[in-house]
Design an enzyme around this catalytic site. Sequence first.
Site, PDB file in Angstrom:
ATOM      1  N   LYS A  86     -75.058  42.305  42.381  1.00  0.00           N
ATOM      2  CA  LYS A  86     -75.395  40.897  42.170  1.00  0.00           C
ATOM      3  C   LYS A  86     -76.855  40.695  41.782  1.00  0.00           C
ATOM      4  CE  LYS A  86     -71.705  38.408  44.301  1.00  0.00           C
ATOM      5  NZ  LYS A  86     -70.867  39.383  45.034  1.00  0.00           N
ATOM      6  N   GLU A 108     -75.103  28.527  44.223  1.00  0.00           N
ATOM      7  CA  GLU A 108     -74.014  28.340  45.176  1.00  0.00           C
ATOM      8  C   GLU A 108     -73.757  29.686  45.822  1.00  0.00           C
ATOM      9  OE1 GLU A 108     -73.610  29.285  42.162  1.00  0.00           O
ATOM     10  OE2 GLU A 108     -72.121  30.878  42.346  1.00  0.00           O
ATOM     11  N   SER A 381     -69.277  48.665  43.603  1.00  0.00           N
ATOM     12  CA  SER A 381     -70.107  47.494  43.291  1.00  0.00           C
ATOM     13  C   SER A 381     -71.124  47.177  44.387  1.00  0.00           C
ATOM     14  CB  SER A 381     -69.214  46.277  43.038  1.00  0.00           C
ATOM     15  OG  SER A 381     -68.327  46.074  44.126  1.00  0.00           O
TER      16      SER A 381
HETATM   17  C1  LIG Z   1     -69.544  39.463  45.150  1.00  0.00           C
HETATM   18  C2  LIG Z   1     -69.057  40.845  45.129  1.00  0.00           C
HETATM   19  C3  LIG Z   1     -67.931  41.238  44.362  1.00  0.00           C
HETATM   20  C4  LIG Z   1     -67.087  40.266  43.600  1.00  0.00           C
HETATM   21  O1  LIG Z   1     -67.744  39.613  42.554  1.00  0.00           O
HETATM   22  P1  LIG Z   1     -67.500  39.974  41.027  1.00  0.00           P
HETATM   23  O2  LIG Z   1     -68.172  38.855  40.308  1.00  0.00           O
HETATM   24  O3  LIG Z   1     -66.040  40.050  40.797  1.00  0.00           O
HETATM   25  O4  LIG Z   1     -68.154  41.286  40.763  1.00  0.00           O
HETATM   26  C5  LIG Z   1     -67.581  42.572  44.342  1.00  0.00           C
HETATM   27  N1  LIG Z   1     -68.271  43.491  45.052  1.00  0.00           N
HETATM   28  C6  LIG Z   1     -69.348  43.163  45.804  1.00  0.00           C
HETATM   29  C7  LIG Z   1     -70.051  44.229  46.553  1.00  0.00           C
HETATM   30  C8  LIG Z   1     -69.779  41.834  45.865  1.00  0.00           C
HETATM   31  O5  LIG Z   1     -70.837  41.518  46.625  1.00  0.00           O
END
Ligand SMILES: *Cc1c(COP(=O)(O)O)cnc(C)c1O
Length: 414
Positions: A86, A108, A381
């Site tokens: 993020k 948000e 992610s």
């Molecule tokens: C917020 C988040 C997601 C989901 O958001 P996307 O916009 O689909 O990437 C996925 N993995 C993590 C670690 C997150 O913090």
Amino acid sequence: MSNKGYFGEYGGRYVAEVLRRPLEELEAVFESALTDSRFCDEIEAFARDYSGRPTPLLFAKNATREAGGADIFVKLEGLANTGAHKINNAAGQALLAGRMGKSRIIAETGAGQHGVATAAACARLGLECVVYMGEEDIRRQRPNVYWMELFGAEVRPVTSGTRTLKDAVNAALRDWAASWENTHYLLGSALGPAPFPDMVREFQAVIGRETRDQLTAARPAASEPDALVACVGGGSNAIGFFEPWLVTDDAGRPLLVGAEAGGRGSDPGDNAVRMAGAGCLGVVQGYRSRFLTDADGQVLPTHSISAGLDYAGIGPQLAHLGETGRIRFVAVSDRSALEALQFFARTEGLIFAMESAHGAAAALDVARELGSGRTVVVNMSGRGDKDIFISAAALDGAAWRAFLRSESEREEPA
Ligand SMILES: *Cc1c(COP(=O)(O)O)cnc(C)c1O
């Protein structure tokens, strides 16, 4: 890039008249920034010095051996500062705000991950930061509220509606309509009205570009990977990870897989499966896409063990690519995600975020399906430290609850 904000029939800019000017301004500045080498240098410096890029690409050799199938590589995006992808988007948009001469950022947040990344980027860049968060989410997500406030952000409780993410988005849009001359609305995923889906994808495409270079360096003689797998909430990590392979699409290779939250079952309200399940065409919060809605078009509540995938909508580009068949969507249950979390912890010493563990579970399936000699890359992610209250409650039951009790007693005044 979209065609005037549209990906097939998805996307667009369905907003009140007062928001047209700020969105048009944002689009113009974003397009000029993309080709400005000074802006690209700023992004790169932030990524290197603050975020800790490039994040590593790991060949998961133990997991590969145990799973028995294709070679599994893991993009360790969770090693980026603040613990997830993020920050890439938060930094890009915050730098863009600076370019527009805007000194105030609003955002948000639902679970708080996007709020934390935004507050961190604002602290680093010296920008005022206000994060709208539903009162109910503030109650459930105290650790992230704590980090945001420590970074100097104001967390503003939203008391309308169900007091969750969608109400926070509405509050942020209301603020922006009145404040855009000095304020940028830093939206958290690859969705919302144009130009946000294009912009967020471009800021997240660093994940895919690094992965491609790192894979080439790791296996100089090999060609492209056979499959890429990512979890899909709003879709920002997935679309950024897939980006380099979207433009070189020849005959559907590599296989691109998006893992949605299968939750605790297939009944309405028990999951967040929009593409591989019951999603319907709709227009919600400024864009046209697939949403989980009831017969009257009202957005339904969703469930996932991972806060970041617990969302009723999906970015318009992913919806389009799912419809054309370029991306395969699969539903991964809460239970499978927990199992994948344990598997990679035991075999590789990796803690996947609960969201990313959905991608990990799907990657294990794909690796077995493709068989040995092929290559699968999964995007981690985020890292899972933040999920300890959920994963330890599920996996370490009584001992974890005893620990929580003793901690709360320790904090009671004598
Ligand atoms: C917020 C988040 C997601 C989901 O958001 P996307 O916009 O689909 O990437 C996925 N993995 C993590 C670690 C997150 O913090």
